[in-house]
Motif scaffolding. Structure first.
Motif, PDB file in Angstrom:
ATOM      1  N   ASP B  12      41.891  31.955  34.040  1.00  8.14           N
ATOM      2  CA  ASP B  12      42.277  31.255  35.435  1.00  8.14           C
ATOM      3  C   ASP B  12      41.165  30.189  35.499  1.00  8.14           C
ATOM      4  O   ASP B  12      40.309  29.847  34.653  1.00  8.14           O
ATOM      5  N   THR B  59      35.735  33.601  54.587  1.00  9.95           N
ATOM      6  CA  THR B  59      36.466  33.641  53.295  1.00  9.95           C
ATOM      7  C   THR B  59      37.915  33.534  53.725  1.00  9.95           C
ATOM      8  O   THR B  59      38.333  32.921  52.836  1.00  9.95           O
ATOM      9  N   ALA B 106      48.387  29.837  42.670  1.00  6.54           N
ATOM     10  CA  ALA B 106      47.905  30.478  43.906  1.00  6.54           C
ATOM     11  C   ALA B 106      46.234  30.224  44.168  1.00  6.54           C
ATOM     12  O   ALA B 106      45.709  29.966  43.096  1.00  6.54           O
ATOM     13  N   VAL B 107      45.801  30.538  45.203  1.00  2.00           N
ATOM     14  CA  VAL B 107      44.391  30.536  45.507  1.00  2.00           C
ATOM     15  C   VAL B 107      44.025  32.158  45.670  1.00  2.00           C
ATOM     16  O   VAL B 107      44.408  32.668  46.717  1.00  2.00           O
ATOM     17  N   THR B 108      43.191  32.693  44.783  1.00  4.11           N
ATOM     18  CA  THR B 108      43.303  34.141  44.600  1.00  4.11           C
ATOM     19  C   THR B 108      42.072  34.728  45.762  1.00  4.11           C
ATOM     20  O   THR B 108      41.213  33.857  46.122  1.00  4.11           O
ATOM     21  N   HIS B 109      41.887  35.887  46.094  1.00  6.88           N
ATOM     22  CA  HIS B 109      41.212  36.612  46.771  1.00  6.88           C
ATOM     23  C   HIS B 109      40.112  36.955  46.037  1.00  6.88           C
ATOM     24  O   HIS B 109      39.091  37.638  46.634  1.00  6.88           O
ATOM     25  N   HIS B 110      40.182  37.055  44.632  1.00  2.00           N
ATOM     26  CA  HIS B 110      39.277  37.784  43.587  1.00  2.00           C
ATOM     27  C   HIS B 110      37.803  37.057  43.618  1.00  2.00           C
ATOM     28  O   HIS B 110      37.544  35.916  43.401  1.00  2.00           O
ATOM     29  N   GLY B 111      36.962  38.080  44.101  1.00  2.00           N
ATOM     30  CA  GLY B 111      35.604  37.742  44.099  1.00  2.00           C
ATOM     31  C   GLY B 111      35.003  36.578  45.084  1.00  2.00           C
ATOM     32  O   GLY B 111      34.034  36.055  45.259  1.00  2.00           O
ATOM     33  N   ALA B 112      36.298  36.552  45.969  1.00  2.00           N
ATOM     34  CA  ALA B 112      35.961  35.080  47.052  1.00  2.00           C
ATOM     35  C   ALA B 112      34.897  35.642  48.102  1.00  2.00           C
ATOM     36  O   ALA B 112      35.172  36.817  48.578  1.00  2.00           O
ATOM     37  N   GLU B 113      33.920  35.102  48.522  1.00  2.00           N
ATOM     38  CA  GLU B 113      33.235  35.437  49.508  1.00  2.00           C
ATOM     39  C   GLU B 113      32.346  34.133  49.681  1.00  2.00           C
ATOM     40  O   GLU B 113      31.643  33.540  48.964  1.00  2.00           O
ATOM     41  N   ASP B 128      44.684  30.791  40.460  1.00  2.00           N
ATOM     42  CA  ASP B 128      45.700  31.269  39.412  1.00  2.00           C
ATOM     43  C   ASP B 128      46.479  30.117  38.992  1.00  2.00           C
ATOM     44  O   ASP B 128      46.970  29.521  39.625  1.00  2.00           O
TER      45      ASP B 128
END
Lengths: 477, 129
Positions: B12, B59, B106-113, B128
């Motif tokens: 991605d 976030t 999509a805009v993922t939540h993966h590792g987002a901080e 994604d």
């Protein structure tokens, strides 16, 4: 992340920290080296943290770094104690592959190949936000698509009952509840049915180049030289939005039910909770949309064959099979010698049921379920069948494709000074694409060699090779 | 000052956003998303579309904001130029000036901080595609 070799094709991620079970990765030495420097193995370990997981957190040889679950991941959860996770299915719910076998031989098609690829490109909209002006679904029809999947499309005259018999779950999942799909998702899906989309999705013309099991290949209609059409797409914007909507629901639910998450994208809820049930209804509805999408695209592929060849070419084009590779399913599997109801998440993994499985349509009952493994657009794809080994070891699952090994940015850099369509044309492959960016990002080198992935699957006994298909024409978004 | 930088990700697209404040992160995210959608083509801030703030922390608010921007593009072909007081400025996709680059799912939540320190705000977002 520690990895222990089990044998030539299996690696264990030993249970540690908050993991509730081991991780199990299928790979040879080369494929495992490809994972160095990214987070795919960590993601296998993360999945093993989730409550109610049964057996190991599994990854197929095409494993690569995803978000939340790795791509190529399989995880089974106990129906009573386990969870359902939108991140374990992915944004493109029921992204999948279908393979059509035409009555044509590659020798007949070569002289009219460009016409055929052009006709497919014209007939099946591809690219960013591709939509169809001729199949704009009204609210009521969209609800039926979500409820009935490919069955609705066939009822409109686009295909036959024979098609439905060759689709996983007959192209219609019973757990769908259109009420659980948001208006926003329905808006995104209203005019995208019958479109391929962008990224790694495609429509590909190929031919049967090699056969490893002539008997099974013959039964599947894959004689040497048979021209095929592969379709790779999913639930389009509707599915992306369903996933997005329920990630919010599940983030709240994980807090509510006290589920510790090593990555927010793994957010989940107990299968039997109100949140879990609503996601289940929406996910299955989106999966039905994807089945309907591929069914409609197959209709338009037949139409393209009719335009370039004749009525007979279209009418005798059979659906070999259609598989999901982003889905969660309720299934019964033997665990420690007794049957157990489980919720199997497959994210970038294909169901691969063995011969004799009751869920297979009669024509596949003695063969095992066809498993379709597309490769990159320059090399080859494979048809396999499911095995007892897969049923015992991977909850009846196999790989789903080549798996990326190079970032899109790097692929684009590599392709910048090249003319990729021309290179492919010199190899006898005609490419039509909505944008150059997609072709550049999808150069064959960006992917693992799918032959190696499939060889690991075959050698490990979690799938059995039947035939190899080589591409001659590709439509990309 | 806001900035964005694409960082390596196998399948991605990950982008690191930097800004002086939370709102600046939205602008950096819009700039990154616009580049993914139509490259470096100019997008005029000709019209405004409202976006309702959602999310319980910075976030989540950032992810939702960018998801809503993406939704406007996916359903109405509205390209984002910049962040406005109550939503986003931009203009409809014009095929004579814009070339679609890819589909962003999509805009993922993966590792987002979203993190902040004395130098400002920072976040990494995975799209994604």
């Amino acid at each position: 992340m520690q990895l222990e070799r089990i044998d030539a094709y299996r690696w264990r991620v030993p249970r540690h920290g908050g993991m509730r079970t081991d991780g199990l990765i299928f790979a040879d030495d080369g494929l495992i080296r490809d994972l160095e420097g990214d987070q795919a193995v960590q993601q296998v370990a993360n999945v093993a943290h989730l409550p109610g997981i049964v057996g190991p957190a599994i990854a197929m040889p095409d494993i690569h770094w995803g978000y939340g679950f790795p791509i190529g991941g399989v995880a089974a959860f106990d129906e009573q104690e386990g969870v359902v996770s939108p991140g374990g299915v992915g944004y493109d719910i029921n992204c999948g592959v279908r393979l059509l076998a035409t009555p044509l031989d590659i020798g007949d098609v070569r002289p009219r190949l460009k016409q055929l690829v052009d006709a497919l490109y014209r007939t099946i909209p591809s690219g960013v936000g591709a939509s169809r002006s001729d199949v704009r679904l009204g609210r009521r029809d969209l609800e039926r698509v979500l409820g009935d999947g490919a069955r609705w499309v066939v009822a409109q005259g686009y295909g036959s009952d024979a098609d439905l018999e060759a689709i996983e779950a007959n192209g219609s999942l019973p757990g769908a509840d259109p009420e659980c799909v948001s208006d926003r998702a329905k808006e995104r899906g209203g005019d995208q049915l019958g479109t391929v989309g962008s990224g790694n999705h495609f429509v590909e013309v190929g031919y049967v180049a090699e056969r490893y099991d002539a008997t099974v290949a013959d039964r599947l209609g894959l004689a040497p030289g048979t021209v095929t059409v592969f379709i790779h797409s999913g639930s389009r914007g509707l599915g992306y939005q369903v996933c997005d909507d329920y990630l919010d629901t599940m983030l709240a639910a994980a807090g509510k039910y006290g589920i510790a998450l090593p990555d927010k994208q793994l957010c989940c809820a107990p299968i039997g909770s109100p949140e879990g049930k609503r996601y289940w209804g929406a996910m299955n509805a989106a999966a039905n949309y994807a089945f309907a999408n591929r069914q409609l695209m197959a209709h338009y592929a037949r139409q393209a064959l009719r335009t370039v060849f004749d009525d007979e070419a279209a009418a005798r084009t059979r659906l070999v099979y259609d598989v999901c590779h982003n889905i969660a399913k309720h299934e019964t599997h033997d665990v420690a010698g007794r049957p157990r109801r489980l919720c199997i998440h497959r994210k970038g993994a294909t169901r691969a049921f063995p011969p004799g499985h009751a869920e297979l349509a009669p024509q596949f009952r003695d063969l095992g379920q066809p498993v379709l493994i597309p490769g990159d657009m320059g090399r080859y794809s494979y048809v396999l069948v499911g095995t007892e080994g897969a049923y015992r070891e991977t909850f009846g699952s196999s790989c789903h494709g080549a798996g990326r090994r190079m970032s899109r940015h790097k692929a684009k850099q590599l392709a910048r000074s090249r003319n990729v369509p021309k290179e492919l044309e010199e190899q006898g492959i005609v490419v039509r694409a909505a944008t150059r960016a997609t072709v550049d990002e999808e150069i064959p080198e960006a992917y693992k060699d799918v032959a190696r992935v499939v060889d690991v699957v075959h050698a490990a006994g979690i799938g059995r090779k039947v035939a190899q298909i080589k591409p001659v024409g590709v439509v990309k978004g | 000052m806001t900035s964005y930088r694409f960082v390596p990700h196998t399948a991605d697209i990950a982008v690191e956003l930097r800004a002086q404040n939370e709102r600046g992160l939205y602008q950096a995210g819009v700039d990154a998303l616009r580049e993914l959608l139509v490259g470096t083509a100019t997008v005029a801030p000709a019209q405004e579309r409202p976006i309702e703030p959602r999310g319980g922390d910075p976030t989540e608010r950032l992810i939702h904001f960018l998801s809503d921007v993406l939704y406007l593009y996916d359903t109405g072909r509205f390209l984002p130029a910049g962040v406005s007081a109550s939503g986003v400025y931009g203009e409809p996709f014009d095929p004579t000036r814009h070339e679609a680059q890819r589909e962003v799912k999509a805009v993922t939540h993966h590792g987002a901080e979203v993190e902040s320190d004395e130098r400002g705000y920072r976040a990494t977002i995975v799209f994604d595609v």
